[in-house]
Design a protein around this motif. Structure first.
Motif, PDB file in Angstrom:
ATOM      1  N   GLY A   1       0.785  -1.231   0.000  1.00  0.00           N
ATOM      2  CA  GLY A   1       0.000   0.000   0.000  1.00  0.00           C
ATOM      3  C   GLY A   1       0.809   1.268   0.000  1.00  0.00           C
ATOM      4  N   GLY A   2       2.122   1.161  -0.237  1.00  0.00           N
ATOM      5  CA  GLY A   2       2.978   2.345  -0.266  1.00  0.00           C
ATOM      6  C   GLY A   2       2.745   3.181  -1.505  1.00  0.00           C
ATOM      7  N   SER A   3       3.333   4.374  -1.499  1.00  0.00           N
ATOM      8  CA  SER A   3       3.128   5.313  -2.595  1.00  0.00           C
ATOM      9  C   SER A   3       4.053   5.016  -3.770  1.00  0.00           C
ATOM     10  CB  SER A   3       3.377   6.742  -2.113  1.00  0.00           C
ATOM     11  OG  SER A   3       4.773   6.951  -1.882  1.00  0.00           O
ATOM     12  N   ALA A   4       3.690   5.541  -4.925  1.00  0.00           N
ATOM     13  CA  ALA A   4       4.526   5.394  -6.109  1.00  0.00           C
ATOM     14  C   ALA A   4       5.893   6.036  -5.890  1.00  0.00           C
ATOM     15  CB  ALA A   4       3.830   6.026  -7.313  1.00  0.00           C
ATOM     16  N   MET A   5       5.932   7.169  -5.202  1.00  0.00           N
ATOM     17  CA  MET A   5       7.205   7.828  -4.922  1.00  0.00           C
ATOM     18  C   MET A   5       8.118   6.934  -4.085  1.00  0.00           C
ATOM     19  SD  MET A   5       7.458  10.871  -6.296  1.00  0.00           S
ATOM     20  CE  MET A   5       8.629  11.734  -5.253  1.00  0.00           C
ATOM     21  N   GLU A   6       7.557   6.323  -3.064  1.00  0.00           N
ATOM     22  CA  GLU A   6       8.351   5.420  -2.221  1.00  0.00           C
ATOM     23  C   GLU A   6       8.837   4.215  -3.018  1.00  0.00           C
ATOM     24  OE1 GLU A   6       6.027   6.257   2.026  1.00  0.00           O
ATOM     25  OE2 GLU A   6       5.279   4.731   0.626  1.00  0.00           O
ATOM     26  N   ALA A   7       7.993   3.726  -3.907  1.00  0.00           N
ATOM     27  CA  ALA A   7       8.332   2.523  -4.670  1.00  0.00           C
ATOM     28  C   ALA A   7       9.483   2.756  -5.633  1.00  0.00           C
ATOM     29  CB  ALA A   7       7.108   2.028  -5.424  1.00  0.00           C
ATOM     30  N   ILE A   8       9.476   3.896  -6.340  1.00  0.00           N
ATOM     31  CA  ILE A   8      10.549   4.095  -7.308  1.00  0.00           C
ATOM     32  C   ILE A   8      11.890   4.329  -6.609  1.00  0.00           C
ATOM     33  CG2 ILE A   8       9.049   4.886  -9.167  1.00  0.00           C
ATOM     34  CD1 ILE A   8       9.904   7.723  -8.564  1.00  0.00           C
ATOM     35  N   GLN A   9      11.877   4.983  -5.461  1.00  0.00           N
ATOM     36  CA  GLN A   9      13.125   5.132  -4.715  1.00  0.00           C
ATOM     37  C   GLN A   9      13.617   3.781  -4.239  1.00  0.00           C
ATOM     38  OE1 GLN A   9      13.174   8.166  -1.641  1.00  0.00           O
ATOM     39  NE2 GLN A   9      14.992   7.300  -0.670  1.00  0.00           N
ATOM     40  N   ALA A  10      12.707   2.947  -3.753  1.00  0.00           N
ATOM     41  CA  ALA A  10      13.077   1.612  -3.279  1.00  0.00           C
ATOM     42  C   ALA A  10      13.635   0.755  -4.404  1.00  0.00           C
ATOM     43  CB  ALA A  10      11.864   0.927  -2.651  1.00  0.00           C
ATOM     44  N   ALA A  11      13.132   0.933  -5.623  1.00  0.00           N
ATOM     45  CA  ALA A  11      13.604   0.150  -6.759  1.00  0.00           C
ATOM     46  C   ALA A  11      14.939   0.651  -7.291  1.00  0.00           C
ATOM     47  CB  ALA A  11      12.568   0.166  -7.873  1.00  0.00           C
ATOM     48  N   ILE A  12      15.148   1.959  -7.269  1.00  0.00           N
ATOM     49  CA  ILE A  12      16.360   2.533  -7.844  1.00  0.00           C
ATOM     50  C   ILE A  12      17.571   2.364  -6.939  1.00  0.00           C
ATOM     51  CG2 ILE A  12      17.447   4.745  -8.479  1.00  0.00           C
ATOM     52  CD1 ILE A  12      14.753   5.559  -9.709  1.00  0.00           C
ATOM     53  N   GLU A  13      17.394   2.474  -5.643  1.00  0.00           N
ATOM     54  CA  GLU A  13      18.545   2.421  -4.737  1.00  0.00           C
ATOM     55  C   GLU A  13      19.351   1.132  -4.836  1.00  0.00           C
ATOM     56  OE1 GLU A  13      17.367   3.562  -0.814  1.00  0.00           O
ATOM     57  OE2 GLU A  13      17.266   5.695  -1.332  1.00  0.00           O
ATOM     58  N   PRO A  14      18.752  -0.053  -4.959  1.00  0.00           N
ATOM     59  CA  PRO A  14      19.575  -1.256  -5.129  1.00  0.00           C
ATOM     60  C   PRO A  14      20.413  -1.227  -6.401  1.00  0.00           C
ATOM     61  CG  PRO A  14      17.331  -1.855  -4.511  1.00  0.00           C
ATOM     62  CD  PRO A  14      17.317  -0.394  -4.813  1.00  0.00           C
ATOM     63  N   MET A  15      19.920  -0.585  -7.445  1.00  0.00           N
ATOM     64  CA  MET A  15      20.701  -0.477  -8.679  1.00  0.00           C
ATOM     65  C   MET A  15      21.818   0.551  -8.538  1.00  0.00           C
ATOM     66  SD  MET A  15      17.873  -1.046 -11.727  1.00  0.00           S
ATOM     67  CE  MET A  15      16.637   0.150 -11.173  1.00  0.00           C
ATOM     68  N   GLU A  16      21.584   1.588  -7.729  1.00  0.00           N
ATOM     69  CA  GLU A  16      22.668   2.540  -7.449  1.00  0.00           C
ATOM     70  C   GLU A  16      23.783   1.878  -6.646  1.00  0.00           C
ATOM     71  OE1 GLU A  16      20.493   6.914  -7.293  1.00  0.00           O
ATOM     72  OE2 GLU A  16      20.434   5.651  -5.500  1.00  0.00           O
TER      73      GLU A  16
END
Length: 353
Positions: free
Chosen positions: A74-89
């Motif tokens: 139920g998290g926000s789209a903003m939270e989700a994209i940060q969560a997805a990008i950080e492992p790739m960083e």
């Protein structure tokens, strides 16, 4: 003064009411949706060992899982994209954060941007060093400053004031990036000769409330000089999100993506098509009709064709208020993945997948 005939006045009023109102509320609940990318370019099966192929797919799946977990809870789209990008960083396989390419002087300069489709608030950073997660810094520029983009030392000072995690130079550097710069200088090659793929990372998402968001993070191009900045931190070129249309993150030859304004151009065309469909149907059943037209893919491919006509290449990921995520590329491959609440969960590398 020209008077509009009465028979047209009602239609015009209805049209302008329609185009000024977000269409999300007219669509059925489409659930959450997420797409990620890890770069596009000359990516051929014959040049990838089974181990490399497996490593990239595993890294993409980790990033996809991290973002999907946020949306599933139920998290926000903003939270989700940060969560997805950080492992790739954090993953040296990609050209963002750790493993980023080197500038002509052997430094690492990082760019990132993020945008909230609900409010169209945005934040971006360019040419920063030592910041572990530039996407986090971009988000703080959006939420904690009156600005949209900060660059260089000023952005780093802002990061220090906000207590963002920094890493030593050696954490970012990798041997393959050093070798690429050395080969570029020794053989007088262009960045495209040593960067056969663009390792920029990004994510786009739609959350359970129907809000969209997009984010992009990169190290740029090998041997870049004079503070070069590509499309990744440029709102409208490498990143754009608007609840009325879509969210886009791009990866490719930044100079061309800036010239075409790729991310916003895709969103604008999608928004206009949705508005025209709603107007033509009086607001009823337009979503169902559009779903069968493959219009998102067609618009995406058309904009990338313009990039190619100018001499550029790369790819994009797109998520809309209703449809499943769409990928577009004019290259032989793009590291990518997508997941939805409807059960889609896949990662891919080559264009024919």
């Amino acid at each position: 003064m020209r008077v509009i005939p009465t028979r047209f006045a009602g239609a015009l009023a209805a049209f302008f009411a329609m185009v000024s109102t977000p269409l999300v509320a007219q669509d059925k609940d489409a659930g959450w949706s997420l797409a990620i990318h890890g770069g596009a370019g000359t990516i051929a099966r014959e040049n990838m060992t089974p181990e490399q192929d497996a490593a990239y797919r595993a890294a993409l799946q980790r990033a996809l899982d991290a973002g999907a977990a946020v949306l599933r809870d139920g998290g926000s789209a903003m939270e989700a994209i940060q969560a997805a990008i950080e492992p790739m960083e954090d993953d040296a396989l990609f050209n963002a954060g750790r493993g980023a390419v080197l500038t002509w002087d052997g430094d690492i300069e990082l760019d990132a941007s993020i945008m909230d489709g609900r409010t169209r608030d945005a934040g971006a950073v360019a040419g920063v060093t030592g910041i572990r997660h530039p996407i986090e810094l971009a988000r703080l520029v959006m939420t904690d400053s009156p600005h949209v983009m900060l660059a260089g030392k000023g952005a780093e000072t802002f990061a220090e004031e906000r207590g963002l995690e920094r890493m030593p130079r050696e954490w970012f550097e990798t041997e393959r990036r050093k070798e690429a710069l050395e080969r570029m200088k020794a053989e007088r090659l262009s960045a495209l000769d040593v960067d056969i793929k663009f390792g920029t990372v990004g994510a786009v998402a739609r959350d359970s409330k129907g809000n969209l968001a997009a984010g992009t993070s990169t190290g740029g191009m090998t041997g870049k000089r004079w503070g070069r900045v590509g499309d990744a931190p440029v709102i409208g070129a490498g990143t754009y999100a608007d609840n009325r249309a879509c969210a886009v993150s791009a990866t490719g030859w930044g100079e061309f993506f800036i010239r075409v304004g790729v991310a916003q151009e895709i969103c604008t065309r999608i928004r206009l098509v949705r508005q025209q469909a709603a107007f033509a149907s009086g607001g009823a059943q337009h979503a169902e009709w559009l779903a069968g037209q493959d219009y998102v893919q067609r618009i995406t491919d058309a904009v990338l064709a313009e990039v190619e006509e100018l001499g550029g290449d790369g790819g994009v990921i797109v998520v809309t208020p209703l449809e499943d995520p769409v990928f577009g590329m004019n290259t032989s491959g793009m590291y990518r993945g997508r997941a939805t609440s409807g059960g889609v969960n896949e990662v891919a590398i080559y264009a024919d997948e």
